[in-house]
Scaffold this active site. Structure first.
Site, PDB file in Angstrom:
ATOM      1  N   THR A  73       0.269  -1.477  -0.413  1.00 10.04           N
ATOM      2  CA  THR A  73      -0.335  -0.131   0.224  1.00 10.04           C
ATOM      3  C   THR A  73       0.649   1.237  -0.356  1.00 10.04           C
ATOM      4  O   THR A  73       0.370   2.438  -0.864  1.00 10.04           O
ATOM      5  CB  THR A  73      -0.542  -0.297   1.139  1.00 10.04           C
ATOM      6  OG1 THR A  73      -0.844  -0.356   2.245  1.00 10.04           O
ATOM      7  CG2 THR A  73      -2.288  -1.061   1.158  1.00 10.04           C
ATOM      8  N   ILE A  95      -2.918  -5.477 -21.846  1.00  6.47           N
ATOM      9  CA  ILE A  95      -4.062  -5.705 -21.042  1.00  6.47           C
ATOM     10  C   ILE A  95      -4.081  -6.093 -19.151  1.00  6.47           C
ATOM     11  O   ILE A  95      -5.753  -6.290 -19.629  1.00  6.47           O
ATOM     12  CB  ILE A  95      -4.938  -4.423 -22.128  1.00  6.47           C
ATOM     13  CG1 ILE A  95      -6.732  -4.127 -21.219  1.00  6.47           C
ATOM     14  CG2 ILE A  95      -5.034  -6.426 -22.895  1.00  6.47           C
ATOM     15  CD1 ILE A  95      -5.669  -2.695 -21.155  1.00  6.47           C
ATOM     16  N   ARG A  98      -3.789  -5.672 -15.094  1.00  7.96           N
ATOM     17  CA  ARG A  98      -5.675  -5.460 -15.391  1.00  7.96           C
ATOM     18  C   ARG A  98      -5.745  -3.710 -14.255  1.00  7.96           C
ATOM     19  O   ARG A  98      -6.464  -3.408 -14.637  1.00  7.96           O
ATOM     20  CB  ARG A  98      -6.593  -5.564 -15.206  1.00  7.96           C
ATOM     21  CG  ARG A  98      -6.928  -7.713 -16.187  1.00  7.96           C
ATOM     22  CD  ARG A  98      -7.675  -8.203 -16.313  1.00  7.96           C
ATOM     23  NE  ARG A  98      -7.842  -9.068 -15.002  1.00  7.96           N
ATOM     24  CZ  ARG A  98      -6.476 -10.115 -14.560  1.00  7.96           C
ATOM     25  NH1 ARG A  98      -5.755 -10.647 -16.448  1.00  7.96           N
ATOM     26  NH2 ARG A  98      -6.620 -11.152 -13.390  1.00  7.96           N
ATOM     27  N   TYR A 105      -7.836   4.986 -27.779  1.00  6.93           N
ATOM     28  CA  TYR A 105      -8.412   5.874 -29.563  1.00  6.93           C
ATOM     29  C   TYR A 105      -9.172   4.431 -29.988  1.00  6.93           C
ATOM     30  O   TYR A 105      -9.076   3.251 -30.420  1.00  6.93           O
ATOM     31  CB  TYR A 105      -7.070   5.407 -30.263  1.00  6.93           C
ATOM     32  CG  TYR A 105      -7.035   5.970 -31.533  1.00  6.93           C
ATOM     33  CD1 TYR A 105      -6.776   7.494 -31.307  1.00  6.93           C
ATOM     34  CD2 TYR A 105      -7.332   5.303 -32.929  1.00  6.93           C
ATOM     35  CE1 TYR A 105      -7.361   7.925 -33.239  1.00  6.93           C
ATOM     36  CE2 TYR A 105      -7.531   6.160 -34.297  1.00  6.93           C
ATOM     37  CZ  TYR A 105      -7.940   7.548 -33.561  1.00  6.93           C
ATOM     38  OH  TYR A 105      -8.166   7.821 -35.477  1.00  6.93           O
ATOM     39  N   ASN A 205      -0.951   2.769 -10.602  1.00  5.42           N
ATOM     40  CA  ASN A 205      -0.361   3.657  -9.438  1.00  5.42           C
ATOM     41  C   ASN A 205       1.423   2.253  -9.393  1.00  5.42           C
ATOM     42  O   ASN A 205       2.056   1.548 -10.026  1.00  5.42           O
ATOM     43  CB  ASN A 205      -0.760   2.838  -7.658  1.00  5.42           C
ATOM     44  CG  ASN A 205      -0.869   1.208  -7.585  1.00  5.42           C
ATOM     45  OD1 ASN A 205       0.416   0.712  -7.830  1.00  5.42           O
ATOM     46  ND2 ASN A 205      -1.843   1.151  -7.579  1.00  5.42           N
ATOM     47  N   HIS A 207       2.958   0.424  -6.953  1.00  7.95           N
ATOM     48  CA  HIS A 207       2.869  -0.799  -7.360  1.00  7.95           C
ATOM     49  C   HIS A 207       2.518  -1.607  -8.081  1.00  7.95           C
ATOM     50  O   HIS A 207       3.610  -2.092  -8.912  1.00  7.95           O
ATOM     51  CB  HIS A 207       1.853  -1.265  -5.361  1.00  7.95           C
ATOM     52  CG  HIS A 207       1.964  -2.299  -5.136  1.00  7.95           C
ATOM     53  ND1 HIS A 207       2.608  -3.305  -5.067  1.00  7.95           N
ATOM     54  CD2 HIS A 207       0.746  -3.136  -6.055  1.00  7.95           C
ATOM     55  CE1 HIS A 207       1.917  -4.534  -4.558  1.00  7.95           C
ATOM     56  NE2 HIS A 207       1.308  -4.226  -5.705  1.00  7.95           N
ATOM     57  N   ARG A 216       7.723  -7.755 -17.898  1.00  9.33           N
ATOM     58  CA  ARG A 216       7.891  -7.324 -18.899  1.00  9.33           C
ATOM     59  C   ARG A 216       9.361  -6.794 -19.313  1.00  9.33           C
ATOM     60  O   ARG A 216       9.822  -6.875 -20.022  1.00  9.33           O
ATOM     61  CB  ARG A 216       6.920  -5.916 -19.578  1.00  9.33           C
ATOM     62  CG  ARG A 216       5.724  -6.715 -19.545  1.00  9.33           C
ATOM     63  CD  ARG A 216       5.077  -8.258 -20.353  1.00  9.33           C
ATOM     64  NE  ARG A 216       4.028  -7.775 -19.855  1.00  9.33           N
ATOM     65  CZ  ARG A 216       3.743  -9.434 -20.218  1.00  9.33           C
ATOM     66  NH1 ARG A 216       3.992 -10.078 -21.014  1.00  9.33           N
ATOM     67  NH2 ARG A 216       2.196  -9.823 -19.914  1.00  9.33           N
TER      68      ARG A 216
END
EC number: 2.1.1.148
Length: 294
Positions: A73, A95, A98, A105, A205, A207, A216
């Protein structure tokens, strides 16, 4: 007009705002806005107001502790918003993360531009026989890569030509033939290839961003998304340098070891010679453990 703010700002990140960072052949990343910095994480962890009287080395030590012990947090108190242009096939992979706010676009409302991604010949490789979800390490022969690029470009151009024909409109929305009725943009777009570019605003955010970057920037991640992640990692380094150092220390360059793996290490420290057959681990686990210490 003289603008002032009472919120924390980061000069290094302020200098990056709205600047275009090129990625791949037509893609980019732009930092649009952000909230918080390293001190915001410390403030949230201490549930205090202002920076207080703690020294910077104590702040850095606390951030190290928080990340090392998987506190989440405090890092959620920092947010950042990007404008990103990327190939559609990478957007669909992206994507899957989530835990972000996204606005893309709309090809229902607008016409997609005639820009598509073509990989560098050095990045065209055959399917890996070890990992079913990625390419092998070595590039294919030049003759093969030239054929691959010719097919990708030919298909992309043909599909875009048909895209305009289906809509009866050019890239700017101008009617091509007054005697022809085009179909809706939401239908015409389904013929486009996945290497066409899309754009979105992506707000996340810190985290969740670090989780995205851990996955990635990994060498096993697909090259085309990894180059975006590496650029964002540089941005994080400028934005929250203490957090970046802790992230590099405990996540990027650190390692998770299983219970069996720890038992193997303890046995080795005591002088026992342990091989795969006596480790109690399956082949893949053993290879991953050995790789950590190479």
């Amino acid at each position: 007009m003289h603008n002032t703010t009472k919120r924390v700002t980061v000069p290094a990140l302020e200098a990056m705002l709205y600047e275009t960072i090129k990625v791949l052949d037509h893609g980019f990343i732009r930092v649009i806005d952000y909230m918080g910095d390293d001190s915001s994480i410390v403030q949230a962890a201490r549930v205090s107001y202002g920076k207080g009287t703690k020294q910077l080395n104590q702040d850095k030590g606390l951030i190290n502790y928080l990340l090392r012990h998987y506190h989440t947090t405090p890092f959620e108190m920092c947010d950042i918003k990007f404008h990103i242009k990327l190939p559609i096939f990478i957007a669909r992979q992206w994507i899957r993360h989530r835990t972000a706010s996204v606005n893309e676009y709309s090809a229902r409302y607008s016409i997609l531009g005639n820009e598509f991604y073509l990989p560098d010949p050095a990045n065209i490789a055959s399917q890996s026989v070890v990992n079913k979800q990625c390419r092998a390490g070595d590039s294919v022969p030049k003759k093969v890569s030239e054929k691959v690029l010719a097919i990708l470009e030919e298909d992309a151009r043909r599909c875009y030509r048909h895209y305009k024909e289906l809509m009866n409109a050019d890239e700017d929305g101008n009617i091509l033939d007054e005697n022809v009725s085009g179909i809706a943009r939401e239908l015409a777009r389904i013929n486009l290839t996945l290497n066409y570019y899309t754009e979105w605003y992506w707000k996340i955010n810190l985290h969740n961003l670090l989780h995205f970057l851990r996955l990635r920037t990994d060498p096993k991640a697909q090259y085309e998304i990894r180059v975006y992640a590496e650029k964002i990692l540089d941005i994080v380094k400028a934005w929250v340098p203490f957090t970046y150092e802790a992230f590099e220390e405990y996540r990027l360059q650190g390692a998770n070891i299983s219970r069996k793996g720890l038992e193997v290490i303890k046995r080795m420290i005591k002088g026992e010679k342990v091989i795969h057959e006596t480790s109690g681990m399956n082949k893949r686990e053993w290879e991953e453990l050995v790789k950590i210490f190479r």
